[in-house]
Design an enzyme around this catalytic site. Structure first.
Site, short mmCIF file in Angstrom:
data_model
loop_
_atom_site.label_atom_id
_atom_site.label_comp_id
_atom_site.label_asym_id
_atom_site.label_seq_id
_atom_site.Cartn_x
_atom_site.Cartn_y
_atom_site.Cartn_z
N HIS A 16 68.17 -10.61 24.22
CA HIS A 16 67.92 -10.63 22.79
C HIS A 16 68.02 -12.08 22.28
CE1 HIS A 16 69.23 -6.47 23.43
NE2 HIS A 16 68.74 -6.15 22.25
N CYS A 18 71.02 -5.12 13.61
CA CYS A 18 71.40 -5.12 15.03
C CYS A 18 72.92 -5.12 15.18
CB CYS A 18 70.79 -6.30 15.78
SG CYS A 18 71.05 -6.23 17.57
N GLY A 19 73.45 -4.00 15.63
CA GLY A 19 74.90 -3.88 15.77
C GLY A 19 75.48 -4.77 16.84
N THR A 20 74.87 -4.80 18.03
CA THR A 20 75.41 -5.68 19.09
C THR A 20 75.15 -7.15 18.74
OG1 THR A 20 73.36 -5.36 20.37
CG2 THR A 20 75.23 -3.94 20.91
N CYS A 41 74.37 0.00 22.11
CA CYS A 41 73.43 -0.15 20.99
C CYS A 41 74.15 0.24 19.72
CB CYS A 41 72.18 0.71 21.21
SG CYS A 41 70.97 0.56 19.90
N GLY A 42 74.37 -0.72 18.82
CA GLY A 42 75.11 -0.46 17.60
C GLY A 42 74.36 0.45 16.64
N ASP A 60 63.99 -5.99 15.78
CA ASP A 60 64.91 -4.99 15.26
C ASP A 60 64.75 -4.88 13.75
OD1 ASP A 60 67.11 -3.31 14.72
OD2 ASP A 60 68.26 -4.18 16.37
#
Length: 312
Positions: A207, A236-238, A92-93, A232
């Site tokens: 996602h 969203c990092g990922t 999770c970013g 989110d």
């Protein structure tokens, strides 16, 4: 009947508006092993703890949990397991940035580089002091490009399946306006897209990421549907990592070139990448952003409470 109270110390933060609840004490003992092995124990033996921390009545659908655990890699400052209202996340970013700021708030790290062991692998990071941090994510890659699906209530949609620490379906041409006022429709559309993509037998996409024109000075705006049905608040990092894999593979973004990704509420991450193996299409995404600690709390788990372990 006398209640048995279990006390769980947590620090709440948000990264670009997206919450992270970091558990710093009071969690079950997951035994020795890698963080991935500890996650397996967590999932199979202590899932009630996950529900208690992030589900109602103590949490909500948007909450992401981060459990600090001992790392097996001695080069790492900490291990961390990420989870949400329906299960577990490989990486999770936004949560990683939240954990870094939390560790800084607790005085457990000093400004500079650090490593965190996650179930998806070791993540290199850097705390700049204050509210800003950066990380080098796990390797990202484009799995399938221009995947076409028939989506009920929407029509034909084409997108890319990509990995950025979680599986994403990335869609540019969806016919929707990416605005806060349109969030109910965006949730419906992205949910229908996810169901259609997963019905085709691709790697299970948890996602869906819709893209549109920037509105806050970035390169693009996104709307990200999370596994539990919430969206989110951060970019969203990922998901941004998966986007870099799509852009890089298509030759639309050069290594080292900044990509500023806006969220649906206007917060931003700045990202770039380096090739890990260009022939195999794998790259290392780097992203930076801000996170803020917003609460210190002790959760009380009362085993006589009928909703102690969360409302399912």
């Amino acid at each position: 009947m006398t209640a048995t109270l279990q006390r769980v110390a947590v620090i709440d933060s948000h990264t670009g508006g997206e919450p992270t609840r970091t558990v710093i004490s009071g969690a079950p003992d997951l035994g020795p092993g890698t963080v991935a092995e500890q996650l397996a124990v967590f999932r199979s033996q202590h899932d009630d703890f996950r529900r208690a921390v992030v589900n109602e009545p103590r949490g909500h659908d948007v909450m992401v949990g981060a459990l600090l655990v001992p790392p097996s890699d001695t080069s790492c400052t900490a291990g961390v397991i990420f989870f949400n209202n329906v299960g577990y996340l490989g990486m999770c970013g936004h949560g990683t940035l939240g954990v870094i700021i939390t560790l800084g708030h607790l005085g457990r790290i000093q400004p500079g580089p650090l490593s965190l062991e996650t179930p998806a692998g070791v993540v290199q990071a850097h705390w700049e002091g204050g509210d800003r941090a950066s990380l080098t994510n796990v390797p990202a890659r484009l799995k399938a490009r221009d995947v076409t699906v028939q989506v009920p209530g929407v029509g034909v949609v084409t997108g890319d399946v990509a990995w950025g620490g979680n599986w994403f379906f990335l869609v540019n041409n969806h016919g929707q306006t990416l605005s806060r006022e349109n969030i109910p429709r965006l949730l419906e559309v992205s949910g229908n897209i996810r169901q259609a993509v997963n019905a085709q037998g691709h790697p299970k996409v948890d996602h869906v990421e819709l893209f549109g024109p920037p509105q806050s000075g970035g390169n693009s705006r996104n709307f990200v549907l999370c596994p539990g049905g919430a969206y989110d608040r951060s970019p969203c990092g990922t998901g941004t990592s998966a986007k870099l894999a799509s852009l890089a593979t298509r030759g639309l973004l050069e290594p080292g070139t900044p990509w500023v990704q806006e969220s649906i509420i206007g917060s931003t991450f700045t990202a770039s990448y380096t090739w890990l193996d260009r022939g195999a299409g794998t790259l290392l995404p780097c992203l930076s952003g801000t996170a803020h600690v917003c609460a210190e709390a002790t959760l009380l788990l009362d085993d006589t409470d009928p909703f102690c372990w969360g409302i399912r």
